[in-house]
Design a protein around this motif. Structure first.
Motif, PDB file in Angstrom:
ATOM      1  N   PRO A 180      40.341  32.504  27.381  1.00  0.00           N
ATOM      2  CA  PRO A 180      41.305  33.610  27.467  1.00  0.00           C
ATOM      3  C   PRO A 180      42.296  33.337  28.609  1.00  0.00           C
ATOM      4  CG  PRO A 180      39.242  34.223  28.535  1.00  0.00           C
ATOM      5  CD  PRO A 180      39.024  32.860  27.941  1.00  0.00           C
ATOM      6  N   ASP A 181      43.318  34.198  28.745  1.00  0.00           N
ATOM      7  CA  ASP A 181      44.246  34.066  29.879  1.00  0.00           C
ATOM      8  C   ASP A 181      43.618  34.607  31.162  1.00  0.00           C
ATOM      9  OD1 ASP A 181      46.430  33.021  28.305  1.00  0.00           O
ATOM     10  OD2 ASP A 181      46.567  35.033  27.420  1.00  0.00           O
ATOM     11  N   TYR A 182      42.873  35.685  31.004  1.00  0.00           N
ATOM     12  CA  TYR A 182      42.221  36.317  32.160  1.00  0.00           C
ATOM     13  C   TYR A 182      40.775  36.601  31.804  1.00  0.00           C
ATOM     14  CZ  TYR A 182      47.002  37.298  33.641  1.00  0.00           C
ATOM     15  OH  TYR A 182      48.317  37.169  33.989  1.00  0.00           O
ATOM     16  N   HIS A 183      39.892  36.393  32.779  1.00  0.00           N
ATOM     17  CA  HIS A 183      38.501  36.813  32.598  1.00  0.00           C
ATOM     18  C   HIS A 183      38.136  37.721  33.768  1.00  0.00           C
ATOM     19  CE1 HIS A 183      34.294  35.999  30.939  1.00  0.00           C
ATOM     20  NE2 HIS A 183      34.220  36.999  31.796  1.00  0.00           N
ATOM     21  N   CYS A 184      37.797  38.969  33.450  1.00  0.00           N
ATOM     22  CA  CYS A 184      37.508  39.977  34.476  1.00  0.00           C
ATOM     23  C   CYS A 184      36.015  40.261  34.542  1.00  0.00           C
ATOM     24  CB  CYS A 184      38.235  41.279  34.146  1.00  0.00           C
ATOM     25  SG  CYS A 184      40.009  41.054  33.916  1.00  0.00           S
ATOM     26  N   LEU A 185      35.469  40.252  35.750  1.00  0.00           N
ATOM     27  CA  LEU A 185      34.036  40.520  35.931  1.00  0.00           C
ATOM     28  C   LEU A 185      33.790  41.439  37.118  1.00  0.00           C
ATOM     29  CD1 LEU A 185      33.925  36.928  35.583  1.00  0.00           C
ATOM     30  CD2 LEU A 185      31.755  37.832  34.849  1.00  0.00           C
ATOM     31  N   LYS A 214      42.527  32.741  34.440  1.00  0.00           N
ATOM     32  CA  LYS A 214      42.535  33.267  35.808  1.00  0.00           C
ATOM     33  C   LYS A 214      41.284  34.137  35.916  1.00  0.00           C
ATOM     34  CE  LYS A 214      47.473  33.507  36.844  1.00  0.00           C
ATOM     35  NZ  LYS A 214      48.018  32.669  35.744  1.00  0.00           N
ATOM     36  N   MET A 215      40.500  33.923  36.965  1.00  0.00           N
ATOM     37  CA  MET A 215      39.265  34.684  37.137  1.00  0.00           C
ATOM     38  C   MET A 215      39.548  35.859  38.069  1.00  0.00           C
ATOM     39  SD  MET A 215      37.211  32.859  35.280  1.00  0.00           S
ATOM     40  CE  MET A 215      35.646  33.628  35.649  1.00  0.00           C
ATOM     41  N   VAL A 216      39.220  37.050  37.585  1.00  0.00           N
ATOM     42  CA  VAL A 216      39.513  38.252  38.359  1.00  0.00           C
ATOM     43  C   VAL A 216      38.203  38.999  38.641  1.00  0.00           C
ATOM     44  CG1 VAL A 216      40.935  40.316  38.499  1.00  0.00           C
ATOM     45  CG2 VAL A 216      41.708  38.373  37.110  1.00  0.00           C
ATOM     46  N   GLY A 217      37.917  39.186  39.914  1.00  0.00           N
ATOM     47  CA  GLY A 217      36.668  39.829  40.315  1.00  0.00           C
ATOM     48  C   GLY A 217      36.927  41.223  40.854  1.00  0.00           C
TER      49      GLY A 217
END
Ligand code: F0G
Length: 354
Positions: A180-185, A214-217
């Motif tokens: 995906p473009d962004y992965h949010c966790l 882009k990994m978004v925490g």
């Protein structure tokens, strides 16, 4: 072919060989569900997918790591495992230890773990050690005691945990045809966000994916060391799963942020609970409060344009809503209807509430 768990499925990418006895409960292979109603409410052109990790055998993503950690503990001759936990790790450790026929010791913060998780640790027969302290105290104690007692640590500082958990990224790439473009966790110790990044990088390097996300925490505001840039001594949040002030994967997580061009942010308890409710009411998907942090953050960053329109976004829902029935019920303000067992009263209840 019958699906027999993630180690068997991805055995070429995991540290096992043909002689390794696998300790598995069929974990992994969880649904990737596209949201249909929430993007319309946001009035934004985005594809949001939910990776529903609450459908693992013990109801959280921890099973991905635990199958590896317990498999390797047993392979090395270990007869007992130990962890500190905000609840889900203890549930998974208890179940996989039962499956393996070894002992599980779990350190939990007194009064601060959700009811479903406590029930799991108890019913699977773990030895439960409640501490007058928080998760961070438990983690410190576990690391210390491992030098003085014959136990294998199965917290995410155990590298096999992250190996197992990276497989969630493989599944997502396979289903979407790319990353995906962004992965949010949601982020607590930051083991899971680090494991996902490992998985995405591995598939990218092997040309099984054409890009990396882009990994978004996202953290809870009362337990947000990555947002503050410093450890937090008295973390607090309704999202007890991520009530962590001294994350174990501090350096790894900062590497993920830099390498993936992602970011950390925090959400208030109100924002977290309202995302949990929105998801249940709009999409029929029930996750625990900590898990809703990923969607709450994604919605905010979609609204403010930080996540661009036209993007594909995956939000991991780390744990099932049934883990924490008390918090769910406390959010429901609609009165129940109490009637006598006669048809007229049922009919009235329906007609008055259409
Ligand atoms: N979501 C849930 C439901 C969790 O249980 C956890 C961690 C996280 C998110 C955060 O994952 O630590 O890898 O960043 N729970 C641990 C436990 C601490 O003990 O169950 P992380």
């Amino acid at each position: 072919m019958r699906y027999t768990g993630l180690i068997n499925h991805y055995r070429d990418r995991l540290p096992v060989d043909d002689s390794t006895k696998l300790i598995s409960l069929g974990e992994g292979n969880t649904p990737l569900i596209q949201l249909e109603n929430i993007p319309a409410l946001l009035n934004k052109n985005v594809d949001i997918y939910i990776k529903y990790e609450g459908l693992n055998p013990t109801g959280s993503f921890k099973d991905r790591g635990m199958t590896m950690a317990v498999t390797k503990a047993v392979e090395s001759g270990s007869k007992a495992i130990i962890c500190a936990s905000t609840g889900n790790t203890s549930a998974a450790a208890a179940a996989y230890a039962a499956r393996a026929g070894i002992k599980a010791f779990v350190l939990i913060p007194e009064g601060k773990i959700a009811l479903g998780k406590l029930a799991q640790a108890m019913i699977h027969g773990a030895v439960i050690i409640q501490i007058k302290g928080n998760f961070d105290d438990g983690m410190r104690l576990v690391k210390e005691v491992a030098d003085h007692a014959p136990v294998s640590i199965v917290n995410s500082i155990n590298p096999f945990r992250l190996q197992g958990q990276k497989t969630a990224a493989f599944e997502i790439v396979e289903e979407l045809g790319d990353a995906p473009d962004y992965h949010c966790l949601p982020v607590g110790n930051a083991g899971n966000i680090s494991a996902h990044w490992m998985g995405y990088k591995e598939y990218f390097d092997d040309r099984k994916a054409g890009k990396k996300p882009k990994m978004v925490g996202y953290q809870a505001a009362g337990a947000a060391p990555f947002v503050k840039g410093a450890m937090v001594d008295n973390p607090d949040t309704v999202a007890t799963a991520i009530r962590i002030g001294h994350p174990q994967s501090w350096d790894l997580a900062h590497k993920v942020e830099t390498e993936s061009n992602g970011w950390f942010d925090s959400l208030t308890d109100e924002e977290i609970l309202s995302a949990q409710k929105l998801l249940t009411e709009q999409e029929g998907i029930f996750c625990e409060p900590a898990s809703a942090t990923s969607l709450a953050g994604a919605m905010r960053d979609i609204n403010n344009g930080k996540i661009a329109e036209g993007s594909t976004i995956v939000c991991t829902l780390t744990g099932h809503g049934l883990k924490d029935p008390d918090t769910a019920i406390s959010q429901c303000t609609d009165e129940m209807i109490n009637i006598n067992p006669v048809m007229d009263e049922v009919r009235d209840a329906i007609l008055n509430n259409m």
